[in-house]
Every structure is written in C-alpha cells, then in structure tokens.
Design an enzyme around this catalytic site. Structure first.
Site, PDB file in Angstrom:
ATOM      1  N   GLN A  82       0.811  -1.217   0.000  1.00 50.82           N
ATOM      2  CA  GLN A  82       0.000   0.000   0.000  1.00 50.82           C
ATOM      3  C   GLN A  82       0.849   1.273   0.000  1.00 50.82           C
ATOM      4  OE1 GLN A  82      -3.073  -1.510   3.253  1.00 50.82           O
ATOM      5  NE2 GLN A  82      -3.849   0.264   2.157  1.00 50.82           N
ATOM      6  N   HIS A  83       0.203   2.380  -0.314  1.00 55.60           N
ATOM      7  CA  HIS A  83       0.676   3.754  -0.069  1.00 55.60           C
ATOM      8  C   HIS A  83       1.782   4.259  -0.991  1.00 55.60           C
ATOM      9  CE1 HIS A  83      -1.649   3.080   3.493  1.00 55.60           C
ATOM     10  NE2 HIS A  83      -0.712   2.433   4.154  1.00 55.60           N
ATOM     11  N   ASP A 245      -2.259  -5.015  -0.167  1.00 60.21           N
ATOM     12  CA  ASP A 245      -1.888  -6.323   0.364  1.00 60.21           C
ATOM     13  C   ASP A 245      -2.685  -6.690   1.612  1.00 60.21           C
ATOM     14  OD1 ASP A 245      -0.625  -4.371   1.894  1.00 60.21           O
ATOM     15  OD2 ASP A 245       1.390  -5.207   1.668  1.00 60.21           O
TER      16      ASP A 245
END
Length: 504
Positions: A82-83, A245
């Site tokens: 992520q991110h 994820d």
C-alpha cells in the site's frame, strides 16, 4: 475447471500462485525478490520496473510448477504494497522512483498537510482517518515541491497494485480499498476528497491525475498485448480490481465478516478486522480503510517486524534456522534486555523520527540468544499496543489468524499468544495476500460471467472453500507466561513513556 492467478507485489518481492476453482487447491507458486533503495534520511524507494521484472519471473515459475499452459488462466488479480506513489506521464512512463509505504522522509510534508486539515480531529472529520507519514499524500506533495519540472508532466497518480494493473491492461484505474490508504480519499463516501487534493495542488493537475474508481468485484479490464506476449496469457483474460496487500490478505485469511482478526508478522506488522460500516476511530492510529470485499477494514500498522528481526539476523550472520534456534535458547524477557525496534521509525505509536534502541544491557544478558528474543518481543509488544487500541474501540478478539514470515516460527507464534492473551492459528496457505488475490479473481470472473449468486454470498463461499486453517500451528496462551508477559509489556510501555512521552 478454470485456472486463476493471484499476484502479490510486496516490499521484499513478488509472489504468484496458480489455483483451480473446483478443488480449492494451489497448483503452483513462484517468487522473485526486489531490491530496496534506502538511506539514513528515511528514504525507502523502488524502481517500478523491478516489480515488472519480478512479476514475469515469479509468474513463469508458478506456471512451470503448476505444469500448465498460461493460456488456460481465465482471470488474475494483483495484491500490492500500500501507499506507494507511482507518477505516470501521458505516455505511461514512470517519472520517478517510487516512494514506498515505509518511507519516512516526508514527515515534514505530512505534518504540514495534517495541520492544514485541522490536525487529527480535522483529518478524521474530512477523510475518516488521520493522515500518516507513510500514506501517499505527503509523497505527492514532496514530489511537487522537489521536482517541479517532472510535476508538469504528471498525468496519472497510481498506487503500486494499480501500476501493475496498468501494465497488465493499459487501463489507469483504482479501487476503493487501496485508494483509501492514499490520504486523498473519503472512506465514508468512497470517493476522492477534493479539498485534501487541492491542499497539495490547487491547479487541477493532481485532481485530473486521480484515476477513476471501481468497486471490489469489478474488473479493471482485460490483458493487453504486452502482457499477452510477456506472460503467455490468452487474449480476453480478465484482470480483477485487485487491492492493497492487507485487503487481499483479509480475503486470503477468510476475514470478510465482523468478529475475525488477522495479524501479519511481515516486513511491517499489521492487525486488521472487518466491519459492515465505516470505522471512524477515536484513535488516530487506527486506519478505517475500505476493504476489497466492499466493506471496511479497520487496520493498525507497525513499521518494524521481520524487517527488525532480519537486521539482527544479518548482524549475527544467521539464517532463519539459526535465528529460530537462538529464540528457543532464551527465556521470556531476554534476561532483562529490552529493544525498541524502531529501525524504520514507527507509525504505531506515531514516531516517524524514532530509531531502534537497546536497554538494560549487562555482562550477563548480552548474548546472541537474548538479542534475538529481544527483537521478537519488542516487535510483538508494538502489535500488542495496537491490539489494545482495537480493544478500546470495542473490537472483540477471540482468535487471531496469523500470517507473514514471522508466523513460520513456533516460538514467535507462542510469544504472540502469550503477549496478546489470545489463541493464534495460521492458515494452511502462507501466502495469504496472493491467495486472496486469486480468490478475488475467481469472484470477479464468475460475476462477470453471469453468476446468479449475490456477490457477498459468492465471496463467502469461495473463502470457505479456499481458506483452511493449519491446526498444527495453533498456539494458546500459557497462564504463567501470559502473566510474565503482562508485566514485561508494562515495562515496554514505561520505556516508551520515558523515551518518547508515549502512553496508551
């Protein structure tokens, strides 16, 4: 029988699993590592092209292990770390190395954004969560400020799994779950938040660069020619929405209904549950993300778990077997040694500038075994800190489904059970994010093919079919050790308060 592929692009590498939809079995798997660009500033980056190289290698390994023709695959889905911020120009070229979830170099940019939103309270009111340094928003602000010439070429902002979807299909899309971790998204309304976007850039460039959103059960598209040529897929192969994820690991552990809890002992540590309505928590450290099953996923993330234990392994020149052997040689409490394992800063508690530290060393306890146990205990205490925040929010815990590399250690599993005072068990399939992606691919493909079953009921049936627990891994709290760890955890909290003025 139809075949499906689940792809998980994590921090350390990419994994691929091939499953069939009739027997609920994994026919083959593959993996390939990623390099990492890092320095003392908190910089943590990767080249997007490394993910594509790893995807190809892992995919071909999985296909070979399964003994299949990849043209038999009906659909696939991608799980991604992520991110991360992937900046594309109009032609689809990546403009800069990708800042990752664990990059803490944009702490100042995040603090500025948070202040503009009115602090934690204002951020919760605007977005439903509190901006954190690891989220995408501060990375975008950094990019605009540090690379104005590249900013003028920005055409699309993607997250890592969105970028792999783009490579597979040519489509620039996002979905609610992963997008909700960007810091640009209203988790309650499931939409991009224009006010926050315009704090970063009020010219309209960033707003136009945000990709259209799809819901969890919808496809992103079908594979394009480059994916067909590189992977051997057939034309028309469906690519599901995929997700972050953690969202995919929720599906891969069967965590799609309220009351379940998943904990990951991976590079980072994550703890997440499932909710039918938005979770706007009292604590800024609980992220009320959207899930990739069309619900919500309250989540807590710590920055240092196997990344911290690997640092100790490397220092002691140990492999995993030697590290686990050392764990067995030490008693709870590591002879008094205590580690705050903040090698990458920390998110829970919010300490992006923190550094790892060792305490209470003497000539008797300073041994390799105690050092190994101290890093495991310290990482586990950090997750206990998060679990206590969940419990304060009213999230009940009756069993923890444990995933990630650390879950392979029997001693670590028992430590989690004792520290959390809760039974733990691992799913049979260790690659829960990749499995979750494969399950989502089946779900999406069946709905697209006209399944009469409602979407939620179909996903629940698929999870029941594919997600099996490994009872040999089950660990229950030992009463004596649980009491011992209750005292040791209080010692950890005392040290946090003394070092950083942090209290629960």
């Amino acid at each position: 029988m139809a075949l499906y592929a689940g792809i998980d692009c994590g921090t350390q590498g990419t994994k691929v699993v091939i499953v069939d939809d009739q027997h609920g079995t994994i026919l083959g798997s593959g993996s390939a590592p990623h390099a990492l660009i890092s320095d003392a500033s908190g910089r943590r980056e990767q080249q997007a092209e490394w993910w594509i190289t790893a995807l190809k290698e892992a995919f071909h390994q999985a296909v070979a292990a399964a003994g299949i023709d990849p043209a038999q695959i009906a659909a696939l889905a991608v799980s991604g770390q992520q991110h991360g911020f992937v900046a594309l120009d109009e032609a689809g070229e990546v403009l800069h190395t990708v800042k990752l979830w664990c990059d803490t170099s944009t702490a100042e940019e995040n603090a500025w954004l948070l202040a503009q939103l009115g602090g934690e309270e204002g951020s919760l009111a605007q977005l439903g969560l509190t901006l954190a340094t690891g989220y995408t928003a501060s990375k975008i602000l950094w990019f605009r400020q540090q690379h104005p010439e590249l900013w003028q070429r920005l055409a699309t902002m993607l997250l890592p799994h969105d970028y792999l979807n783009f490579w597979l299909t040519g489509e620039r899309r996002a979905e609610y779950g992963d997008a909700s971790g960007s810091g640009l998204f209203d988790i309650r309304q499931r939409c991009w938040d224009r006010r926050t976007v315009e704090l970063i850039d009020n010219s309209g460039r960033l707003w136009r660069a945000l990709p259209p959103l799809v819901s969890a059960e919808q496809p992103v598209g079908i594979v394009c020619e480059r994916a067909i040529q590189a992977l051997g897929l057939r034309a028309g192969t469906l690519v599901a929405s995929g997700g972050g994820d953690n969202m995919m690991a929720a599906i891969g552990t069967g965590n799609i209904q309220p009351g379940m809890l998943t904990m990951s002992l991976g590079t980072s540590g994550t703890l997440f549950s499932c909710a039918d309505s938005p979770v706007v928590a009292d604590s800024a450290m609980i992220a009320g993300f959207c899930s990739s099953s069309n619900g919500w996923l309250p989540l807590i993330c710590t920055m240092n778990v196997t990344s911290a234990s690997t640092a100790v392994q490397n220092l002691l020149q140990q492999d995993v077997v030697a590290f686990n052997r050392a764990l067995e040689e030490a008693e709870p409490g590591a002879g008094g040694m205590l580690m705050l394992p903040f090698f990458n800063g920390e998110r829970v508690p919010e300490l992006p500038g923190a550094r790892a530290s060792l305490h209470n060393l003497d000539s008797n306890n300073f041994t390799p075994a105690n050092l190994c146990l101290a890093v495991v205990e310290g990482a586990t205490y950090g997750l206990r800190y998060g679990l206590d925040l969940f419990r304060q929010q009213g999230i009940e815990v009756s069993e923890i489904r444990l995933t990630g590399g650390g879950a392979n250690s029997p001693r670590w599993r028992q430590i989690v059970a004792d520290v959390m005072n809760c039974p733990v068990v691992c799913p049979q399939e260790k690659e829960s994010a990749a499995l979750g992606a494969a399950i989502q691919a089946i779900w999406c493909h069946r709905l697209a093919s006209g399944s009469p079953q409602p979407a939620a009921a179909l996903l629940a049936r698929l999870c029941q079919q594919f997600v099996q627990l490994d009872e040999s891994t089950r660990a229950r709290p030992d009463a004596e050790r649980q009491r011992r760890y209750a005292d040791l955890y209080q010692r950890y909290l005392h040290r946090l308060q003394k070092e950083y003025e942090v209290t629960l």
